[in-house]
Design a protein around this motif. Structure first.
Motif, PDB file in Angstrom:
ATOM      1  N   ILE A 106      11.921   2.908  -9.022  1.00  0.00           N
ATOM      2  CA  ILE A 106      11.931   4.083  -9.268  1.00  0.00           C
ATOM      3  C   ILE A 106      10.323   5.055  -9.493  1.00  0.00           C
ATOM      4  O   ILE A 106       9.698   3.795 -10.501  1.00  0.00           O
ATOM      5  CB  ILE A 106      13.221   4.297 -11.010  1.00  0.00           C
ATOM      6  CG1 ILE A 106      14.506   4.116 -10.047  1.00  0.00           C
ATOM      7  CG2 ILE A 106      13.569   5.789 -10.865  1.00  0.00           C
ATOM      8  CD1 ILE A 106      15.671   3.604 -11.084  1.00  0.00           C
ATOM      9  N   ASP A 107       9.966   5.910  -9.029  1.00  0.00           N
ATOM     10  CA  ASP A 107       9.420   6.039  -9.260  1.00  0.00           C
ATOM     11  C   ASP A 107       9.399   8.345 -10.241  1.00  0.00           C
ATOM     12  O   ASP A 107       9.411   8.588  -9.466  1.00  0.00           O
ATOM     13  CB  ASP A 107       8.431   6.647  -8.554  1.00  0.00           C
ATOM     14  CG  ASP A 107       6.697   6.967  -9.294  1.00  0.00           C
ATOM     15  OD1 ASP A 107       6.379   7.417  -9.983  1.00  0.00           O
ATOM     16  OD2 ASP A 107       5.053   6.978  -8.701  1.00  0.00           O
ATOM     17  N   GLN A 108       9.560   8.127 -11.040  1.00  0.00           N
ATOM     18  CA  GLN A 108      10.215   9.989 -11.976  1.00  0.00           C
ATOM     19  C   GLN A 108       9.002  10.046 -12.626  1.00  0.00           C
ATOM     20  O   GLN A 108       8.958   8.938 -13.922  1.00  0.00           O
ATOM     21  CB  GLN A 108      11.576   9.581 -11.290  1.00  0.00           C
ATOM     22  CG  GLN A 108      12.321   9.551 -10.433  1.00  0.00           C
ATOM     23  CD  GLN A 108      13.882   9.509 -10.528  1.00  0.00           C
ATOM     24  OE1 GLN A 108      14.590   9.899  -9.103  1.00  0.00           O
ATOM     25  NE2 GLN A 108      14.420   9.795 -11.682  1.00  0.00           N
ATOM     26  N   PHE A 167      10.053   0.650  -2.384  1.00  0.00           N
ATOM     27  CA  PHE A 167      10.393   2.068  -2.517  1.00  0.00           C
ATOM     28  C   PHE A 167      10.165   2.473  -4.007  1.00  0.00           C
ATOM     29  O   PHE A 167      10.161   1.511  -4.724  1.00  0.00           O
ATOM     30  CB  PHE A 167      11.791   2.433  -1.900  1.00  0.00           C
ATOM     31  CG  PHE A 167      12.392   2.942  -0.337  1.00  0.00           C
ATOM     32  CD1 PHE A 167      11.979   3.963   0.268  1.00  0.00           C
ATOM     33  CD2 PHE A 167      12.864   1.345  -0.018  1.00  0.00           C
ATOM     34  CE1 PHE A 167      11.908   4.292   0.720  1.00  0.00           C
ATOM     35  CE2 PHE A 167      13.110   1.934   1.204  1.00  0.00           C
ATOM     36  CZ  PHE A 167      13.361   2.591   1.900  1.00  0.00           C
ATOM     37  N   HIS A 168       9.148   3.534  -3.893  1.00  0.00           N
ATOM     38  CA  HIS A 168       9.063   4.927  -4.928  1.00  0.00           C
ATOM     39  C   HIS A 168      10.940   5.911  -5.278  1.00  0.00           C
ATOM     40  O   HIS A 168      10.084   6.640  -4.200  1.00  0.00           O
ATOM     41  CB  HIS A 168       8.483   5.307  -5.386  1.00  0.00           C
ATOM     42  CG  HIS A 168       6.995   4.096  -5.873  1.00  0.00           C
ATOM     43  ND1 HIS A 168       6.005   4.582  -6.431  1.00  0.00           N
ATOM     44  CD2 HIS A 168       7.561   3.204  -6.262  1.00  0.00           C
ATOM     45  CE1 HIS A 168       5.099   3.143  -7.150  1.00  0.00           C
ATOM     46  NE2 HIS A 168       6.608   2.171  -7.056  1.00  0.00           N
ATOM     47  N   PHE A 169      11.217   5.284  -5.505  1.00  0.00           N
ATOM     48  CA  PHE A 169      13.173   6.538  -5.102  1.00  0.00           C
ATOM     49  C   PHE A 169      12.480   7.487  -5.771  1.00  0.00           C
ATOM     50  O   PHE A 169      12.157   7.883  -7.638  1.00  0.00           O
ATOM     51  CB  PHE A 169      14.362   5.395  -5.288  1.00  0.00           C
ATOM     52  CG  PHE A 169      14.793   4.782  -4.584  1.00  0.00           C
ATOM     53  CD1 PHE A 169      15.493   4.792  -3.344  1.00  0.00           C
ATOM     54  CD2 PHE A 169      14.942   3.196  -4.688  1.00  0.00           C
ATOM     55  CE1 PHE A 169      15.840   4.586  -2.476  1.00  0.00           C
ATOM     56  CE2 PHE A 169      15.462   2.220  -4.001  1.00  0.00           C
ATOM     57  CZ  PHE A 169      15.738   3.258  -2.010  1.00  0.00           C
ATOM     58  N   VAL A 206       7.271   3.536   0.367  1.00  0.00           N
ATOM     59  CA  VAL A 206       7.904   4.696   0.616  1.00  0.00           C
ATOM     60  C   VAL A 206       8.043   5.144  -0.689  1.00  0.00           C
ATOM     61  O   VAL A 206       9.045   5.022  -1.028  1.00  0.00           O
ATOM     62  CB  VAL A 206       8.145   4.726   2.059  1.00  0.00           C
ATOM     63  CG1 VAL A 206       9.112   6.074   1.971  1.00  0.00           C
ATOM     64  CG2 VAL A 206       8.352   4.501   3.316  1.00  0.00           C
ATOM     65  N   ASP A 207       7.219   5.699  -1.050  1.00  0.00           N
ATOM     66  CA  ASP A 207       7.160   6.986  -2.394  1.00  0.00           C
ATOM     67  C   ASP A 207       8.522   7.872  -1.923  1.00  0.00           C
ATOM     68  O   ASP A 207       7.605   9.130  -0.552  1.00  0.00           O
ATOM     69  CB  ASP A 207       6.068   7.511  -2.796  1.00  0.00           C
ATOM     70  CG  ASP A 207       6.775   7.790  -4.728  1.00  0.00           C
ATOM     71  OD1 ASP A 207       7.394   9.284  -3.932  1.00  0.00           O
ATOM     72  OD2 ASP A 207       6.203   8.339  -5.190  1.00  0.00           O
ATOM     73  N   LEU A 208       9.366   8.601  -1.792  1.00  0.00           N
ATOM     74  CA  LEU A 208      10.332   9.593  -1.250  1.00  0.00           C
ATOM     75  C   LEU A 208       9.548  10.876  -1.310  1.00  0.00           C
ATOM     76  O   LEU A 208       9.554  12.007  -0.992  1.00  0.00           O
ATOM     77  CB  LEU A 208      11.499   9.423  -1.798  1.00  0.00           C
ATOM     78  CG  LEU A 208      12.529   8.054  -1.139  1.00  0.00           C
ATOM     79  CD1 LEU A 208      13.816   8.345  -1.022  1.00  0.00           C
ATOM     80  CD2 LEU A 208      12.245   7.908  -0.251  1.00  0.00           C
ATOM     81  N   THR A 224       0.671  -1.687   0.180  1.00  0.00           N
ATOM     82  CA  THR A 224       0.101   0.164   0.174  1.00  0.00           C
ATOM     83  C   THR A 224       1.039   1.689   0.059  1.00  0.00           C
ATOM     84  O   THR A 224       2.260   1.592   0.836  1.00  0.00           O
ATOM     85  CB  THR A 224      -0.829  -0.067   1.232  1.00  0.00           C
ATOM     86  OG1 THR A 224      -0.072   0.435   2.607  1.00  0.00           O
ATOM     87  CG2 THR A 224      -1.495  -1.031   1.362  1.00  0.00           C
ATOM     88  N   GLU A 225       0.678   2.422  -0.636  1.00  0.00           N
ATOM     89  CA  GLU A 225       1.676   3.429  -0.795  1.00  0.00           C
ATOM     90  C   GLU A 225       0.656   4.772  -1.040  1.00  0.00           C
ATOM     91  O   GLU A 225      -0.628   4.966  -1.627  1.00  0.00           O
ATOM     92  CB  GLU A 225       1.709   3.027  -2.538  1.00  0.00           C
ATOM     93  CG  GLU A 225       2.578   4.825  -2.890  1.00  0.00           C
ATOM     94  CD  GLU A 225       2.902   4.772  -4.503  1.00  0.00           C
ATOM     95  OE1 GLU A 225       3.088   3.861  -5.061  1.00  0.00           O
ATOM     96  OE2 GLU A 225       3.096   5.886  -4.569  1.00  0.00           O
ATOM     97  N   HIS A 226       1.155   5.669   0.559  1.00  0.00           N
ATOM     98  CA  HIS A 226       0.326   6.120   1.065  1.00  0.00           C
ATOM     99  C   HIS A 226       0.654   7.956  -0.049  1.00  0.00           C
ATOM    100  O   HIS A 226       1.973   7.745  -0.450  1.00  0.00           O
ATOM    101  CB  HIS A 226       0.588   6.737   2.284  1.00  0.00           C
ATOM    102  CG  HIS A 226       2.088   6.940   3.313  1.00  0.00           C
ATOM    103  ND1 HIS A 226       2.452   6.469   2.570  1.00  0.00           N
ATOM    104  CD2 HIS A 226       2.398   8.466   2.999  1.00  0.00           C
ATOM    105  CE1 HIS A 226       4.247   6.904   2.979  1.00  0.00           C
ATOM    106  NE2 HIS A 226       3.627   8.135   3.474  1.00  0.00           N
TER     107      HIS A 226
HETATM  108 MN    MN Z   1       4.715   6.169  -6.363  1.00  0.00          MN
END
Ligand code: MN
Ligand code: RM4
Ligand code: MN
Length: 431
Positions: A327-329, A281-283, A254-256, A219-221
């Motif tokens: 990665i999420d950029q 993570f989503h960095f 955790v998406d930074l 789950t991504e908040h």
């Molecule tokens: Mn994300």
């Protein structure tokens, strides 16, 4: 297809001078570390094991709400995206998996895609669902939410979509699903704050029950956007509550970029680690919000402190510690491949520096209450120029000493620009 990835190959052999300079830098650093009682080899080995997944939505130029400025040679198909990821992997030795977003990157032919990925030396990481937009032909709208929608039929449709995403992921060999929900309200009174959370939890129970053996659910908040008044899963506490209620195979991502300004993200990471609930993570990096900027571009020390927590967890073999690194950029104004190469390098660097912390000294200073030397122990590691260690890890993996320069020298972008002209691919708008 593998010929596309092969095109970056010639650039992998650095010139003799670059190699000699690297060897001298590496030896000098190894000698410096030896004086500190540390082995360069150990760090190089650790960096060699580090891997991060590339999101399928990041191979094209991203955009903002105000516009998009696409560059030449952007991939038009999923196959072309995989070819680009293979280049990132070849140059860094650390990007062996793809994280798919469905339906943005819904494969037409799943077995063929899996075979192509295998041919390119790639696999699949967590799959991502999408209920934050209505898709063409979709019977019911998510305008007022998906899992939290007051109408049970909309909730069922959203759950069905998640079952489908899991089925696609399973056929591709993935073993996790990431659920980020845009659900929330834009105005006070729009939805029941308590009921909306209960509904989300109920739907997630159904998704959790549909997990194949060995799968995890993340789950991504996110604090706000697109819901500007109240997001249902807005913080790590809500995410933890969901994961703890659902069961062992539910963990938090955790998406930074998904934290309000000044949040101490390494503390969030430590809390989730302590609860065996840190899934992945989503960095990225951010200055103001969900900016989706290059990891390490704005707050490199923060990134290092996060990796310090991760290295501690690794050393202590913490229960439940098996983080999925992704990665999420959104590459708004950089070449997407170059930005990904820079990102992977920054992550490798932060990881290498975190390996350089003198853990025994740090523990002793914490025990004796020596605040200054405790802090300086972290700074000593952070301020070490660890680039030769990372370059050496890449060299040993058959990757590039300097991925971005190797990519430029390869001429890959110009070649694919010639091959990919006339494409109609429009990447999703950045979120
Ligand atoms: Mn994300
Ligand atoms: C969201 C969130 C999700 C990502 C979408 C595109 O803000 O970060 O992880 O899948 O954007
Ligand atoms: Mn985001």
């Amino acid at each position: 297809m593998s010929t596309v990835g092969d095109e970056a190959r010639p650039a992998l052999s650095p010139g003799a001078a670059a190699l000699r300079n690297h060897e001298r830098d590496y030896e000098a650093l190894a000698e410096r570390l030896a004086r500190r009682g540390q082995r360069a080899e150990t760090v190089v080995d650790a960096v060699g094991r580090f891997a991060v997944a590339v999101p399928s939505w990041a191979l094209g130029t991203g955009g903002t709400r105000f516009g998009r400025f696409p560059g030449p040679g952007e991939p038009r198909t999923l196959a072309e995206k995989l070819a680009d990821v293979a280049v990132v992997h070849r140059l860094t030795g650390a990007a062996p998996r793809v994280s798919l977003h469905i339906p943005w990157d819904e494969p037409d032919d799943v077995p063929a895609l899996r075979a192509l990925a295998a041919e390119l030396g790639l696999g699949f990481d967590a799959v991502n669902s999408n209920t934050f937009q209505d898709q063409p032909g979709q019977p019911l709208s998510y305008k007022l939410g998906s899992f939290s929608h007051p109408d049970a039929a909309v909730r069922r449709q959203a759950v069905e979509h998640h079952r489908h995403v899991i089925a696609v992921g399973q056929a591709l060999g993935a073993d996790a699903i990431t659920v980020w929900l845009a659900d929330g309200s834009n105005y006070p009174g729009q939805m029941s704050l308590r009921q909306s959370f209960e509904r989300v939890l109920d739907c997630l129970r159904d998704v959790y029950a549909a997990l194949p053996a060995g799968w995890r659910l993340f789950t991504e908040h996110k604090p706000y956007e697109p819901a500007f008044y109240a997001t249902v899963v807005q913080d790590w506490g809500s995410s933890l509550l969901l994961a703890q209620t659902l069961g062992e195979r539910a963990q938090c991502l955790v998406d930074l970029g998904h934290h309000l300004p000044n949040t101490n993200i390494e503390l969030v990471v430590a809390r989730l680690l302590g609860a065996a609930k840190l899934g992945g993570f989503h960095f990225n990096d951010s200055k103001y919000g969900d900016d989706d900027l290059t990891a390490g571009s704005i707050k490199p020390y923060g990134l290092f402190l996060i990796f310090h927590e991760l290295v501690l967890a690794e050393r202590e073999r913490l229960a439940g510690f098996r983080p999925a690194y992704m990665i999420d950029q959104s590459h708004n104004i950089k070449d997407p491949i170059e930005d990904l190469l820079q990102t992977v390098d920054q992550l490798q660097l932060a990881y290498a520096k975190a390996q350089l912390v003198d853990h025994a000294a740090l523990a002793a200073y914490q025990e004796s209450g020596d605040v200054l030397l405790a802090e300086r122990t972290l700074k000593d590691a952070f301020e070490t120029d660890a680039r030769p260690l990372v370059a050496e890890a890449r060299r040993r993996a058959g990757a590039a000493l300097d991925p971005v320069l190797a990519f430029r020298a390869s001429g890959y972008r110009a070649r694919v620009a010639a091959q990919r002209s006339g494409g109609g691919y429009v990447p999703p708008q950045s979120l």
